[in-house]
Design a protein around this motif. Structure first.
Motif, PDB file in Angstrom:
ATOM      1  N   LEU A  18       0.822  -1.207   0.000  1.00 56.90           N
ATOM      2  CA  LEU A  18       0.000   0.000   0.000  1.00 56.90           C
ATOM      3  C   LEU A  18       0.861   1.263   0.000  1.00 56.90           C
ATOM      4  CD1 LEU A  18      -2.606  -1.085   2.713  1.00 56.90           C
ATOM      5  CD2 LEU A  18      -3.047  -0.824   0.260  1.00 56.90           C
ATOM      6  N   SER A  19       0.253   2.371  -0.334  1.00 56.27           N
ATOM      7  CA  SER A  19       0.923   3.660  -0.251  1.00 56.27           C
ATOM      8  C   SER A  19       1.290   3.928   1.209  1.00 56.27           C
ATOM      9  CB  SER A  19      -0.020   4.757  -0.758  1.00 56.27           C
ATOM     10  OG  SER A  19       0.597   6.013  -0.682  1.00 56.27           O
ATOM     11  N   GLY A  20       2.522   4.351   1.446  1.00 53.28           N
ATOM     12  CA  GLY A  20       2.944   4.689   2.794  1.00 53.28           C
ATOM     13  C   GLY A  20       3.522   3.557   3.618  1.00 53.28           C
ATOM     14  N   VAL A  21       3.704   2.360   3.026  1.00 55.95           N
ATOM     15  CA  VAL A  21       4.241   1.229   3.802  1.00 55.95           C
ATOM     16  C   VAL A  21       5.758   1.268   3.923  1.00 55.95           C
ATOM     17  CG1 VAL A  21       2.336  -0.369   3.320  1.00 55.95           C
ATOM     18  CG2 VAL A  21       4.350  -0.377   1.849  1.00 55.95           C
ATOM     19  N   GLY A  22       6.432   1.998   3.033  1.00 58.18           N
ATOM     20  CA  GLY A  22       7.890   2.078   3.094  1.00 58.18           C
ATOM     21  C   GLY A  22       8.608   1.456   1.913  1.00 58.18           C
ATOM     22  N   PHE A  89       6.650  -0.175  -6.444  1.00 53.26           N
ATOM     23  CA  PHE A  89       5.346   0.087  -7.060  1.00 53.26           C
ATOM     24  C   PHE A  89       4.266  -0.569  -6.205  1.00 53.26           C
ATOM     25  CE2 PHE A  89       8.377   0.426 -10.430  1.00 53.26           C
ATOM     26  CZ  PHE A  89       7.883   1.376 -11.298  1.00 53.26           C
ATOM     27  N   ILE A  90       3.132   0.071  -6.064  1.00 54.99           N
ATOM     28  CA  ILE A  90       2.045  -0.535  -5.295  1.00 54.99           C
ATOM     29  C   ILE A  90       1.728  -1.917  -5.857  1.00 54.99           C
ATOM     30  CG2 ILE A  90      -0.407  -0.359  -4.688  1.00 54.99           C
ATOM     31  CD1 ILE A  90       0.037   2.717  -4.510  1.00 54.99           C
ATOM     32  N   THR A  91       1.606  -2.041  -7.152  1.00 57.75           N
ATOM     33  CA  THR A  91       1.334  -3.305  -7.845  1.00 57.75           C
ATOM     34  C   THR A  91       0.195  -4.048  -7.139  1.00 57.75           C
ATOM     35  OG1 THR A  91       3.751  -3.369  -8.148  1.00 57.75           O
ATOM     36  CG2 THR A  91       2.484  -5.209  -9.061  1.00 57.75           C
ATOM     37  N   PRO A  92      -1.022  -3.505  -7.208  1.00 58.63           N
ATOM     38  CA  PRO A  92      -2.110  -4.023  -6.377  1.00 58.63           C
ATOM     39  C   PRO A  92      -2.714  -5.359  -6.809  1.00 58.63           C
ATOM     40  CG  PRO A  92      -2.919  -2.261  -7.786  1.00 58.63           C
ATOM     41  CD  PRO A  92      -1.428  -2.331  -7.983  1.00 58.63           C
ATOM     42  N   PHE A  93      -2.463  -5.793  -8.043  1.00 56.12           N
ATOM     43  CA  PHE A  93      -3.156  -6.989  -8.531  1.00 56.12           C
ATOM     44  C   PHE A  93      -2.222  -8.186  -8.687  1.00 56.12           C
ATOM     45  CE2 PHE A  93      -5.521  -3.332 -10.442  1.00 56.12           C
ATOM     46  CZ  PHE A  93      -6.601  -3.396  -9.574  1.00 56.12           C
ATOM     47  N   CYS A 116       1.826  -3.639   5.946  1.00 52.72           N
ATOM     48  CA  CYS A 116       1.456  -2.772   7.057  1.00 52.72           C
ATOM     49  C   CYS A 116      -0.059  -2.600   7.001  1.00 52.72           C
ATOM     50  CB  CYS A 116       2.164  -1.425   6.911  1.00 52.72           C
ATOM     51  SG  CYS A 116       1.928  -0.306   8.281  1.00 52.72           S
ATOM     52  N   PRO A 117      -0.732  -2.649   8.144  1.00 52.83           N
ATOM     53  CA  PRO A 117      -2.188  -2.459   8.125  1.00 52.83           C
ATOM     54  C   PRO A 117      -2.575  -1.096   7.543  1.00 52.83           C
ATOM     55  CG  PRO A 117      -1.480  -3.330  10.244  1.00 52.83           C
ATOM     56  CD  PRO A 117      -0.236  -2.957   9.486  1.00 52.83           C
ATOM     57  N   LEU A 118      -3.690  -1.092   6.842  1.00 53.62           N
ATOM     58  CA  LEU A 118      -4.209   0.124   6.212  1.00 53.62           C
ATOM     59  C   LEU A 118      -4.322   1.267   7.224  1.00 53.62           C
ATOM     60  CD1 LEU A 118      -5.474   1.599   3.780  1.00 53.62           C
ATOM     61  CD2 LEU A 118      -7.673   0.615   4.454  1.00 53.62           C
ATOM     62  N   GLU A 119      -4.774   0.962   8.433  1.00 54.95           N
ATOM     63  CA  GLU A 119      -4.981   2.002   9.451  1.00 54.95           C
ATOM     64  C   GLU A 119      -3.665   2.730   9.761  1.00 54.95           C
ATOM     65  OE1 GLU A 119      -5.754  -1.428  10.150  1.00 54.95           O
ATOM     66  OE2 GLU A 119      -7.664  -1.046   9.132  1.00 54.95           O
ATOM     67  N   ILE A 120      -2.575   1.990   9.814  1.00 50.22           N
ATOM     68  CA  ILE A 120      -1.273   2.604  10.120  1.00 50.22           C
ATOM     69  C   ILE A 120      -0.776   3.407   8.916  1.00 50.22           C
ATOM     70  CG2 ILE A 120       1.147   2.123  10.681  1.00 50.22           C
ATOM     71  CD1 ILE A 120       0.105  -0.170  12.446  1.00 50.22           C
ATOM     72  N   CYS A 121      -0.999   2.887   7.710  1.00 49.35           N
ATOM     73  CA  CYS A 121      -0.636   3.652   6.506  1.00 49.35           C
ATOM     74  C   CYS A 121      -1.394   4.979   6.475  1.00 49.35           C
ATOM     75  CB  CYS A 121      -0.955   2.850   5.244  1.00 49.35           C
ATOM     76  SG  CYS A 121       0.066   1.387   5.022  1.00 49.35           S
ATOM     77  N   SER A 146     -10.113   1.454  -4.404  1.00 49.47           N
ATOM     78  CA  SER A 146      -9.615   0.443  -5.336  1.00 49.47           C
ATOM     79  C   SER A 146      -8.930  -0.637  -4.505  1.00 49.47           C
ATOM     80  CB  SER A 146      -8.634   1.086  -6.323  1.00 49.47           C
ATOM     81  OG  SER A 146      -8.198   0.152  -7.284  1.00 49.47           O
ATOM     82  N   PRO A 147      -9.091  -1.905  -4.875  1.00 45.19           N
ATOM     83  CA  PRO A 147      -8.566  -2.984  -4.022  1.00 45.19           C
ATOM     84  C   PRO A 147      -7.052  -3.157  -4.092  1.00 45.19           C
ATOM     85  CG  PRO A 147      -9.522  -3.903  -6.014  1.00 45.19           C
ATOM     86  CD  PRO A 147      -9.804  -2.422  -6.048  1.00 45.19           C
ATOM     87  N   TYR A 148      -6.516  -3.716  -3.021  1.00 40.06           N
ATOM     88  CA  TYR A 148      -5.139  -4.209  -3.005  1.00 40.06           C
ATOM     89  C   TYR A 148      -5.229  -5.692  -2.690  1.00 40.06           C
ATOM     90  CZ  TYR A 148      -0.290  -5.176  -1.970  1.00 40.06           C
ATOM     91  OH  TYR A 148       0.970  -5.714  -1.998  1.00 40.06           O
ATOM     92  N   GLU A 149      -4.786  -6.520  -3.627  1.00 37.11           N
ATOM     93  CA  GLU A 149      -4.804  -7.971  -3.432  1.00 37.11           C
ATOM     94  C   GLU A 149      -3.484  -8.369  -2.780  1.00 37.11           C
ATOM     95  OE1 GLU A 149      -5.385  -9.425  -7.415  1.00 37.11           O
ATOM     96  OE2 GLU A 149      -7.427  -8.630  -7.521  1.00 37.11           O
ATOM     97  N   ARG A 150      -3.562  -8.804  -1.531  1.00 38.32           N
ATOM     98  CA  ARG A 150      -2.345  -9.214  -0.821  1.00 38.32           C
ATOM     99  C   ARG A 150      -1.652 -10.326  -1.603  1.00 38.32           C
ATOM    100  NH1 ARG A 150      -1.308  -8.250   4.447  1.00 38.32           N
ATOM    101  NH2 ARG A 150      -0.525 -10.352   4.785  1.00 38.32           N
TER     102      ARG A 150
END
Length: 188
Positions: A18-22, A89-93, A116-121, A146-150
């Motif tokens: 996700l955005s902001g994870v590092g 890159f986020i590369t969500p899919f 990292c959990p979305l809440e912390i991001c 928009s989804p992020y597929e782990r």
């Protein structure tokens, strides 16, 4: 394998999350360590590519796919030229991450899920993107609209909510040393 050994140090580390994870922070930190040892290394950052090579793309699923496809091919060209590539890159899919994996020999591609959990991001939010997305100012924002597929089976998962930057880099470094025994200080 075009004359290169199994332990060749030509590879890509693809940071996804996700955005902001590092992702960018880890890519830059790893690049610094590798360059110090004399390895030709470059960082491909999603934010930077979107200002140039991918400036014509939006954030629809089709445009995200094309963004990752282009970045993957740039990484492949650089790896083939003997450069270690660190891609943030986020590369969500998942289908796009699998497409990337197919571009490289198995030993040349490392998928790192910076987790990292979305809440912390959202709390970190250095660019205030989550705030803008929640206000409806950023359409199709990963994790919000928009989804992020782990990743199903990343090569490495780094929980940046539990590890600081140095600890995260140490985990990554240990992984790389285990996979590529030649990664060590080179004689001058």
């Amino acid at each position: 394998m075009d004359g290169h050994s199994k332990f060749d140090t030509r590879f890509v580390v693809w940071f996804t999350g996700l955005s902001g994870v590092g992702k960018s922070t880890l890519a830059q930190g790893l690049a610094s360590r590798l360059r110090t040892l004399g390895y030709p290394t470059t960082v491909l950052d999603g934010d930077i590519l979107r200002k140039g090579l991918c400036q014509d793309l939006g954030f629809s699923p089709q445009d995200r796919h094309e963004n990752i496809r282009r970045a993957g091919h740039v990484a492949k060209i650089l790896v083939d030229a003997g450069v270690i590539v660190l891609s943030a890159f986020i590369t969500p899919f998942e289908k796009d991450r699998q497409m990337l994996r197919q571009l490289f020999l198995p030993e040349q591609f490392i998928e790192v899920h910076v987790d990292c959990p979305l809440e912390i991001c959202q709390q970190r939010d250095p660019k205030r993107l989550y705030q803008k997305a929640q206000a409806g100012l950023v359409p199709e924002f990963t994790g919000i609209s928009s989804p992020y597929e782990r990743p199903i089976r990343p090569d490495l998962r780094i929980p940046t909510d539990q590890l600081d930057v140095i600890q995260s880099l140490d985990v990554l470094w240990q992984f790389l040393q285990g996979r590529y025994p030649l990664i060590s200080p080179r004689p001058c």
